[in-house]
Design an enzyme around this catalytic site. Structure first.
Site, PDB file in Angstrom:
ATOM      1  N   LEU A  15     -87.118 -42.635  49.865  1.00 14.65           N
ATOM      2  CA  LEU A  15     -87.642 -43.608  48.915  1.00 14.65           C
ATOM      3  C   LEU A  15     -88.738 -42.939  48.100  1.00 14.65           C
ATOM      4  O   LEU A  15     -89.550 -42.190  48.650  1.00 14.65           O
ATOM      5  CB  LEU A  15     -88.239 -44.822  49.645  1.00 14.65           C
ATOM      6  CG  LEU A  15     -87.310 -46.000  49.960  1.00 14.65           C
ATOM      7  CD1 LEU A  15     -88.101 -47.059  50.730  1.00 14.65           C
ATOM      8  CD2 LEU A  15     -86.712 -46.608  48.704  1.00 14.65           C
ATOM      9  N   ASP A  16     -88.766 -43.209  46.792  1.00 10.33           N
ATOM     10  CA  ASP A  16     -89.846 -42.690  45.958  1.00 10.33           C
ATOM     11  C   ASP A  16     -91.195 -43.131  46.524  1.00 10.33           C
ATOM     12  O   ASP A  16     -91.299 -44.217  47.113  1.00 10.33           O
ATOM     13  CB  ASP A  16     -89.722 -43.220  44.529  1.00 10.33           C
ATOM     14  CG  ASP A  16     -88.538 -42.638  43.784  1.00 10.33           C
ATOM     15  OD1 ASP A  16     -88.061 -41.557  44.185  1.00 10.33           O
ATOM     16  OD2 ASP A  16     -88.092 -43.251  42.800  1.00 10.33           O
ATOM     17  N   PRO A  17     -92.248 -42.329  46.327  1.00 11.88           N
ATOM     18  CA  PRO A  17     -93.572 -42.720  46.829  1.00 11.88           C
ATOM     19  C   PRO A  17     -94.020 -44.101  46.356  1.00 11.88           C
ATOM     20  O   PRO A  17     -94.657 -44.838  47.110  1.00 11.88           O
ATOM     21  CB  PRO A  17     -94.482 -41.617  46.280  1.00 11.88           C
ATOM     22  CG  PRO A  17     -93.593 -40.421  46.191  1.00 11.88           C
ATOM     23  CD  PRO A  17     -92.259 -40.962  45.773  1.00 11.88           C
ATOM     24  N   ALA A  72     -92.088 -46.617  45.632  1.00 10.18           N
ATOM     25  CA  ALA A  72     -91.154 -47.655  46.078  1.00 10.18           C
ATOM     26  C   ALA A  72     -91.549 -48.191  47.442  1.00 10.18           C
ATOM     27  O   ALA A  72     -92.235 -47.526  48.220  1.00 10.18           O
ATOM     28  CB  ALA A  72     -89.732 -47.099  46.134  1.00 10.18           C
ATOM     29  N   ARG A  85     -84.413 -45.565  38.902  1.00  7.90           N
ATOM     30  CA  ARG A  85     -85.182 -45.231  37.702  1.00  7.90           C
ATOM     31  C   ARG A  85     -84.273 -44.821  36.545  1.00  7.90           C
ATOM     32  O   ARG A  85     -84.534 -45.145  35.382  1.00  7.90           O
ATOM     33  CB  ARG A  85     -86.171 -44.105  38.007  1.00  7.90           C
ATOM     34  CG  ARG A  85     -87.333 -44.522  38.894  1.00  7.90           C
ATOM     35  CD  ARG A  85     -88.251 -43.345  39.165  1.00  7.90           C
ATOM     36  NE  ARG A  85     -87.684 -42.396  40.109  1.00  7.90           N
ATOM     37  CZ  ARG A  85     -87.877 -41.080  40.064  1.00  7.90           C
ATOM     38  NH1 ARG A  85     -88.603 -40.547  39.108  1.00  7.90           N
ATOM     39  NH2 ARG A  85     -87.330 -40.291  40.967  1.00  7.90           N
TER      40      ARG A  85
END
EC number: 5.4.99.25
Length: 297
Positions: free
Chosen positions: A45-47, A49, A179
């Site tokens: 997961l993106d930071p 998110a 994104r």
């Protein structure tokens, strides 16, 4: 070689990851809190998110590839009128637009983003370019040209639309970048856009309703975390489950083909247990399973 220190535990712990921390950092804290020998995760997961991050412990790390292939669900908010260099709110605005889409226009555009699509990952992503991560090259100021990649999108639905933003839900396969969906949708609609908020609500069999808050991950809460752990086989729900004979179990534990008491389609990938104990993942062939991954439980 020295043995790894820590408890020899196996299973899954589902974490509700907060914004502002990386997936690897979450895994490290879980491993520390549980004093586990080995840990990994299934699906970064993106930071920025939040939501479901499934952490595999011990022998469960051998099941990660099967969870990686599973569908995942994301709820996200797109802000219209600006595109950023990272395709989310943490980046620098690179283009702006005064145009704004209405709900009807958004819904009309969504079908082109469903099914097998081609997607160019964000320049700030973990995709490797000549052996280096794209986000490292981007931070160094290098111009990053990423090739498009196939992505299976099961569904993409509009949940709500306001003047400057929209809330959407996407179910997709592995390797998807929400994104990039926001960026491309903004371009198609002629208004530009980027992700403002992103939350993963489920990943394969793991649901955010069953997740442990990151704030509770501490050695003082080890007993509670042990109780919240799910068994190794929780990640194998999409595979047929076969049971080994007594003699077959001995052979399978040693990595050899072994007899099973139930069957599947010839060549199908299955998981096998002896009683309630998982033995292996392998391929079913004419009454036997040929193991690919053996669990040492």
């Amino acid at each position: 070689m020295a043995r790894k220190k820590g408890r020899d535990i196996s299973g899954w712990l589902v974490i509700d990851k907060p914004a502002g921390i990386g997936s690897t950092d979450v895994v490290g804290r879980v491993r520390w809190a549980l004093d586990a020998k080995k840990a990994g995760h299934a699906g970064t997961l993106d930071p920025d998110a939040t939501g479901v991050l499934a952490v595999a412990l011990g022998e469960a790390t051998k099941t990660v590839p099967h969870l990686t292939e599973a569908l995942k669900c994301y709820d996200f908010t797109v802000t219209w009128g600006a595109e950023t260099d990272s395709d989310d709110a943490s980046g620098t605005v690179t283009k702006t637009s005064e145009a704004r889409p209405d709900a009807a226009a958004i819904r009309a555009a969504l079908p082109d983003f469903v099914g097998q699509i081609m997607q160019v990952p964000p320049a700030v992503s973990a995709v490797k370019v000549d052996g280096e991560r794209a986000y490292d090259l981007a931070r160094e100021g290098a111009s990053v040209e990423l090739a498009s990649r196939p992505l299976w999108v099961e569904s993409l639905d509009l949940l709500d639309a306001e003047a400057d933003s929209a809330q959407l839900r996407m179910v997709c396969g592995k390797g998807g970048y929400v994104r990039a969906i926001a960026r491309d949708l903004g371009r198609v609609l002629g208004c530009l856009g980027h992700v403002a908020h992103l939350r993963r609500t489920w990943s394969g069999p793991f649901r955010v309703e069953d997740a442990v808050s990151f704030d509770h991950i501490d050695r003082a809460a080890q007993a509670m975390l042990d109780d919240r752990m799910l068994p190794l086989q929780a990640a194998l729900a999409d595979l047929p489950h076969l049971r080994a004979t007594s003699a077959g179990a001995v052979r399978l534990r040693n990595g050899n083909p072994g007899d099973v008491t139930t069957g599947a389609e010839f060549g199908e990938t299955v998981w096998v247990s002896e009683g309630e104990t998982p033995l292996c993942i392998g391929r079913y062939m004419a009454g036997q399973v040929h193991p690919d991954r053996v669990f040492n439980l």
